[in-house]
Design a protein around this motif. Structure first.
Motif, PDB file in Angstrom:
ATOM      1  N   ASN A  68     -74.744  58.418 -53.669  1.00 10.10           N
ATOM      2  CA  ASN A  68     -75.855  58.260 -52.590  1.00 10.10           C
ATOM      3  C   ASN A  68     -76.397  56.879 -52.929  1.00 10.10           C
ATOM      4  N   GLY A  69     -75.545  55.980 -53.403  1.00  9.70           N
ATOM      5  CA  GLY A  69     -76.035  54.752 -53.759  1.00  9.70           C
ATOM      6  C   GLY A  69     -76.878  54.605 -54.913  1.00  9.70           C
ATOM      7  N   ARG A  70     -76.855  55.467 -55.858  1.00  9.18           N
ATOM      8  CA  ARG A  70     -77.283  55.630 -57.163  1.00  9.18           C
ATOM      9  C   ARG A  70     -76.442  56.640 -58.047  1.00  9.18           C
ATOM     10  N   ALA A  90     -77.924  56.155 -47.856  1.00 10.64           N
ATOM     11  CA  ALA A  90     -76.742  56.164 -47.451  1.00 10.64           C
ATOM     12  C   ALA A  90     -75.973  57.173 -48.270  1.00 10.64           C
ATOM     13  N   ILE A  91     -75.309  57.996 -47.631  1.00 12.68           N
ATOM     14  CA  ILE A  91     -74.164  58.952 -48.532  1.00 12.68           C
ATOM     15  C   ILE A  91     -72.806  58.328 -47.903  1.00 12.68           C
ATOM     16  N   ALA A 112     -69.612  56.127 -44.391  1.00 13.00           N
ATOM     17  CA  ALA A 112     -70.980  56.393 -44.813  1.00 13.00           C
ATOM     18  C   ALA A 112     -71.725  57.303 -43.673  1.00 13.00           C
ATOM     19  N   TYR A 113     -72.462  58.097 -43.967  1.00 13.02           N
ATOM     20  CA  TYR A 113     -73.597  58.715 -43.481  1.00 13.02           C
ATOM     21  C   TYR A 113     -74.932  58.230 -43.560  1.00 13.02           C
ATOM     22  N   GLY A 245     -72.954  50.542 -42.133  1.00 16.93           N
ATOM     23  CA  GLY A 245     -73.078  51.525 -42.816  1.00 16.93           C
ATOM     24  C   GLY A 245     -73.985  51.300 -44.053  1.00 16.93           C
ATOM     25  N   ALA A 246     -73.364  51.644 -45.179  1.00 17.34           N
ATOM     26  CA  ALA A 246     -73.935  51.522 -46.399  1.00 17.34           C
ATOM     27  C   ALA A 246     -74.008  50.028 -46.960  1.00 17.34           C
ATOM     28  N   PRO A 247     -74.934  49.423 -47.422  1.00 19.35           N
ATOM     29  CA  PRO A 247     -74.979  47.919 -47.642  1.00 19.35           C
ATOM     30  C   PRO A 247     -74.585  47.535 -49.081  1.00 19.35           C
ATOM     31  N   TYR A 248     -74.037  48.600 -49.803  1.00 18.85           N
ATOM     32  CA  TYR A 248     -73.445  48.443 -51.012  1.00 18.85           C
ATOM     33  C   TYR A 248     -72.445  49.553 -51.209  1.00 18.85           C
TER      34      TYR A 248
END
Length: 574
Positions: A68-70, A90-91, A112-113, A245-248
């Motif tokens: 989940n970015g973390r 972002a998942i 990513a979602y 999508g996800a930035p990282y």
């Protein structure tokens, strides 16, 4: 990247053209699993049918990382995962070795979602569209992967800073770097930021162009990919996220872990200026460090880790300047300590190799030093300089490197090299050799534009030999490189690495000032070698051969013909 702390969005560029909403990640579909509380659940499965939707024969894949970015979790024996989730999350799935991600028509991987129930706040009044409301979480956020053979020997194409600020400059990207890359074999490619130069309406066309290379192509954002209308970092990547999508994120290929980080920390709108722009610093931040630590915890310590970002960890132009270096780089290096690793970045439009100690200070190469490679910009000097015969800006970078890109080669999943590829020059050319005499500066005023090279070539009068330097720009050189020269095949003479501007590029910018961006100027280069010619070199025609060993010990050779004139005075030009 621009040298100015306050960045200006070009008002001459056409205003925002509404882009069609990017599709959600292929394979992210609703299912029977229920979401309870602030959690997301789903399945990572093998998409055997290739439909992008789980079918009855599509088995769940165990031991695949999802984030989940973390937090980072592994899927269970049935391919299921559960993660905490909050609004604006972002998942994403972390691609494992031996599997491929779904791609859209432009070869952008969809992994990513985006959970943004209310979408990008309308009150921000972003110039370029953000994220449409996604509504409640689906019952199951699923990711489909397909099996793919992956060798431990593979190449990756590394672009950075294509940075077109107009359709014309995007055509330059197409006709130089993209065309050159189409002839290379690689597993995938990436662009490490400044995909565009403020006009985010160009994403659609740039994706169509780069997609024709035919490889999966990953992106991370640069400072010129920001939504400058955002008041702070929270909503500064809305358009980028909608498109990519996800930035990282992270992915594995051939047994190598790639960490794709966003270290452009937006500080808000420019102060004391009416221009549209913003302030930023190089910072990875606590959330990304938590993500990196979690991924590394699930990665064997003997695996090679490649970290990509936009702003360098450190740069020769200012290792402690937060606009061009990363302020919390030491924390990243602590997480990577003891692992085989390499990091790459762009942003400065220079080409640099650094070997960082544990505190992130550039120092001497050694087994404990972290290798950080600042990549050549695709746009070179921001598409400045006189046009070539095609009408494309020559775009020599401010440290003298012709614009281009790099290729990362992995062998055995562990050993790596990088190589520089000129985008418009002979692909084998790795250096520029010029002669610089302290008595030839007056030639700049009277020399025709078409004969610029005569400033740094020959003939030279015999009395000037002892005051003439041989200057070699080894375009991708660094602290481990060695350069020497021979006259007429004689004994090798070592050259000295000298931090200074490239004299050819300094003269190029001076003579063609009207063709360059206002902030472009020759900067001290980290890959220049110099040597004074022998004072007793006899009049006549001589061959100067240059031998250079690069950062990986590979030999590059080039040469020039030197004419020394007897008697006084310079040759008469006709």
């Amino acid at each position: 990247m621009s040298e100015r702390m306050t960045l200006t969005r070009r008002e001459t560029v056409a205003g925002a053209a509404a882009l069609a909403l990017a599709p959600r990640a292929a394979g992210a579909q609703g299912g029977p699993v229920q979401v309870t509380g602030m959690q997301v659940t789903g399945v990572v499965y093998e998409d055997r049918s290739g439909r992008g939707r789980r079918g009855p024969d599509d088995a769940g894949l165990p031991d695949v990382l999802v984030s989940n970015g973390r937090e980072v979790v592994r899927t269970d024996a049935q391919g299921r995962y559960t993660l905490p989730v909050s609004d604006e999350t972002a998942i994403f799935v972390i691609k494992p070795t031996g599997y491929a991600l779904p791609r859209d028509a432009d070869n952008i991987p969809r992994f990513a979602y985006l959970h943004h129930p209310a979408g990008t706040p309308a009150a921000l009044n972003l110039r370029f569209p953000g994220i449409a409301p996604t509504g409640p979480l689906p019952a199951s956020v699923d990711f489909g992967l397909t099996r793919a053979e992956e060798s431990a020997d593979f190449d990756v194409i590394l672009f950075t800073d294509p940075q077109p600020e107009s359709h014309a400059e995007l055509s330059y990207v197409r006709d130089t770097a993209v065309t050159r890359a189409m002839g290379l074999k690689a597993a995938f490619g990436m662009t490490t930021g400044d995909v565009l130069f403020d006009d985010l309406s160009l994403y659609a066309r740039q994706n169509r162009i780069v997609g024709r290379i035919g490889l999966p192509w990953f992106h991370i954002g640069g400072n010129h990919d920001l939504n400058f209308e955002a008041p702070d970092a929270r909503h500064s990547r809305e358009t980028f996220k909608r498109i990519y999508g996800a930035p990282y994120y992270a992915l594995n290929h051939g047994g190598v872990l790639f960490l794709m980080l966003d270290n452009v920390h937006y500080l808000g709108a420019a102060t004391g200026s009416a221009s549209r722009g913003g302030r930023y610093e190089g910072r990875i931040g606590e959330a990304q460090f938590a993500f990196v630590e979690a991924v590394l915890r699930e990665t064997p310590r003997d695996r090679l880790v490649v970290v990509a970002m936009h702003i360098p960890l450190a740069t020769d132009l200012g290792p402690d300047d937060p606009v061009i270096s990363t302020v919390d780089r030491a924390a990243l290096l602590r997480l990577l300590a003891g692992r085989p690793c390499l990091s790459v970045a762009g942003h400065t439009h220079t080409t640099e190799h650094h070997y960082l100690d544990a505190a992130g200070r550039p120092g001497a190469p050694g087994p404990e030093a972290h290798h950080h490679h600042v990549l050549t910009a695709v746009s070179g000097s921001w598409w400045s300089g006189p046009p070539d015969r095609r009408g494309i800006a020559t775009a020599d970078s401010r440290d003298g490197t012709p614009h281009g890109f790099h290729v990362l080669s992995i062998r055995g999943g562990r050993d790596y090299t990088t190589r520089y590829v000129p985008a418009s020059e002979d692909a084998g050319r790795q250096m520029r050799i010029v002669l610089e005499s302290q008595f030839r500066g007056a030639d700049l005023a009277g020399l025709p534009d078409t004969r610029l090279n005569e400033l740094f070539g020959s003939p030279i009068p015999a009395e000037s030999v002892g005051t003439t330097d041989l200057v070699v720009n080894l375009f991708d050189g660094g602290p481990k490189s060695r350069v020497r020269y021979r006259i007429n095949g004689g004994a090798a003479i070592e050259m000295v690495r000298t931090r200074r501007p490239d004299p050819f590029v300094a003269a190029l910018y001076a003579r063609f000032a009207a063709t360059k961006k206002s902030w472009v100027k020759a900067e001290p280069s980290s890959h220049i070698w110099t040597a004074r010619l022998p004072r007793d070199l006899a009049p006549g025609t001589h061959r100067i051969g240059v031998e250079a060993a690069d950062e990986y010990g590979r030999l590059h050779e080039d040469g020039i013909v030197l004419e020394v004139l007897a008697g006084e005075g310079s040759p008469r030009r006709i």
